[in-house]
Design a protein around this motif. Structure first.
Motif, PDB file in Angstrom:
ATOM      1  N   TYR A  15       0.817  -1.214   0.000  1.00  0.00           N
ATOM      2  CA  TYR A  15       0.000   0.000   0.000  1.00  0.00           C
ATOM      3  C   TYR A  15       0.858   1.276   0.000  1.00  0.00           C
ATOM      4  CZ  TYR A  15      -3.865  -3.154   0.856  1.00  0.00           C
ATOM      5  OH  TYR A  15      -4.793  -4.166   0.727  1.00  0.00           O
ATOM      6  N   GLU A  16       2.037   1.183  -0.594  1.00  0.00           N
ATOM      7  CA  GLU A  16       2.901   2.356  -0.710  1.00  0.00           C
ATOM      8  C   GLU A  16       2.140   3.507  -1.366  1.00  0.00           C
ATOM      9  OE1 GLU A  16       7.084   2.000  -2.121  1.00  0.00           O
ATOM     10  OE2 GLU A  16       6.385   3.228  -3.799  1.00  0.00           O
ATOM     11  N   GLU A  17       2.293   4.702  -0.799  1.00  0.00           N
ATOM     12  CA  GLU A  17       1.545   5.863  -1.307  1.00  0.00           C
ATOM     13  C   GLU A  17       2.345   7.142  -1.109  1.00  0.00           C
ATOM     14  OE1 GLU A  17      -2.934   6.330  -0.751  1.00  0.00           O
ATOM     15  OE2 GLU A  17      -2.160   7.709   0.762  1.00  0.00           O
ATOM     16  N   TYR A  18       2.359   7.993  -2.142  1.00  0.00           N
ATOM     17  CA  TYR A  18       2.964   9.318  -2.077  1.00  0.00           C
ATOM     18  C   TYR A  18       1.849  10.354  -2.186  1.00  0.00           C
ATOM     19  CZ  TYR A  18       7.687   7.438  -2.875  1.00  0.00           C
ATOM     20  OH  TYR A  18       8.875   6.769  -2.766  1.00  0.00           O
ATOM     21  N   GLN A  19       1.766  11.254  -1.228  1.00  0.00           N
ATOM     22  CA  GLN A  19       0.803  12.352  -1.264  1.00  0.00           C
ATOM     23  C   GLN A  19       1.604  13.635  -1.497  1.00  0.00           C
ATOM     24  OE1 GLN A  19      -1.354  12.154   2.440  1.00  0.00           O
ATOM     25  NE2 GLN A  19      -1.896  10.009   2.136  1.00  0.00           N
ATOM     26  N   ASN A  36      -9.006  11.132   4.388  1.00  0.00           N
ATOM     27  CA  ASN A  36      -8.306   9.850   4.213  1.00  0.00           C
ATOM     28  C   ASN A  36      -7.267   9.676   5.318  1.00  0.00           C
ATOM     29  OD1 ASN A  36      -9.187   9.060   1.207  1.00  0.00           O
ATOM     30  ND2 ASN A  36      -8.727  11.246   1.258  1.00  0.00           N
TER      31      ASN A  36
END
Length: 288
Positions: A203-207, A221
């Motif tokens: 679930y790697e995520e960049y915001q 979120n």
């Protein structure tokens, strides 16, 4: 002065190896790291249970000893003595590079002071991994690790660093990221920021966006998993900490007024919350 010849020297001592471990994805373990852990005499682990799972996965049978912030002082002499008898040790943290936010640095300093070779293996590092994919300037950059937890201490920290031109890298708990970004916004203004979670995992995520944009996204979120915050350095337009605080304070007052507070009440609250001069906040809001 001291010169270390890591592999061609003729020291009678053992070698202290600093071995990085995966920060999430076990496939990031290197062949050299596995081979080193198999061949040293002892592995010094931050958490033997956590490291035990890694060793089991790679079929490594080397003996472990516990070495963490709560027992480092009492364990150091014994570990140094083992190295001086010719035993080789590997030092590992729970994830990533040893010596980064763990007691490994104490062992490194002690070994160097005794003329024992210290050999670092390259490998996973959360801060650098996140930086090169963040989109922010990769150099210059500065890594700070974990921030102070209290709001006042955080703001004081940010005030000291607000004029730095380097991209700044922080570790933070998912439960504190939003509050930290609020504190950062109040001091740095609405800079470009990147929040990274679950690096190297499924679930790697960049915001990526302005601090205010990321805060708006987080309100809908909530974060889960291990997190990093990377923020752009100062653009060079900052003239003083006080000036930026006053300029930002006018916006903060306007926000509170929009929420239904009276102007004087909003001015008082902003001055108290952010430790600003009340008259200066008043002057900034009224453009005096």
């Amino acid at each position: 002065m001291q010169v270390q010849k890591s592999f061609k020297g003729q020291s009678q001592y053992g070698i202290l190896y600093l071995v990085p471990t995966p920060i999430g994805n076990l496939q990031d373990m290197t062949f050299r790291a596995v081979d080193t852990l198999k061949n040293v005499d002892i592995i010094c682990a931050e958490d033997t249970r956590n490291t035990g799972l890694l060793l089991k996965h790679f079929e490594i049978a080397t003996k472990q000893v516990s070495f963490h912030e709560h027992n480092a002082f009492e364990k150091l002499p014994d570990l140094i003595e083992l190295l001086k008898t010719g035993k080789s040790l590997a030092q590992v943290s729970d994830a990533g590079m040893p010596s980064i936010s763990d007691p490994g640095h104490d062992l490194v300093k002690a070994a160097i002071s005794e003329g024992i070779s210290v050999v670092a293996l390259p490998g996973a590092s959360a801060g650098i991994t996140a930086l090169i994919a963040s989109g922010l300037a990769p150099q210059p950059h500065v890594f700070y690790g974990f921030l102070p937890r209290k709001a006042g201490q955080q703001k004081s920290f940010f005030q000291e660093k607000m004029a730095y031109p380097e991209t700044q890298i922080f570790y933070e708990s998912p439960y504190r990221v939003a509050d930290t970004l609020e504190n950062m916004l109040s001091v740095y203004g609405d800079r470009e920021v990147v929040v990274v979670r679950e690096l190297t995992k499924l679930y790697e995520e960049y915001q990526r966006g302005r601090i205010s944009e990321v805060l708006a996204y987080l309100s809908e979120n909530p974060l889960k998993g291990e997190c990093l915050i990377l923020v752009a350095g100062a653009s060079g337009t900052i003239t003083s900490t006080q000036e930026v605080e006053v300029i930002d304070s006018a916006d903060l007052v306007a926000q509170l007024i929009a929420q239904g507070k009276k102007p004087n009440q909003a001015i008082k609250e902003v001055a108290k919350t952010y430790n600003l001069n009340r008259q200066e906040v008043y002057n900034a809001y009224h453009k005096i």
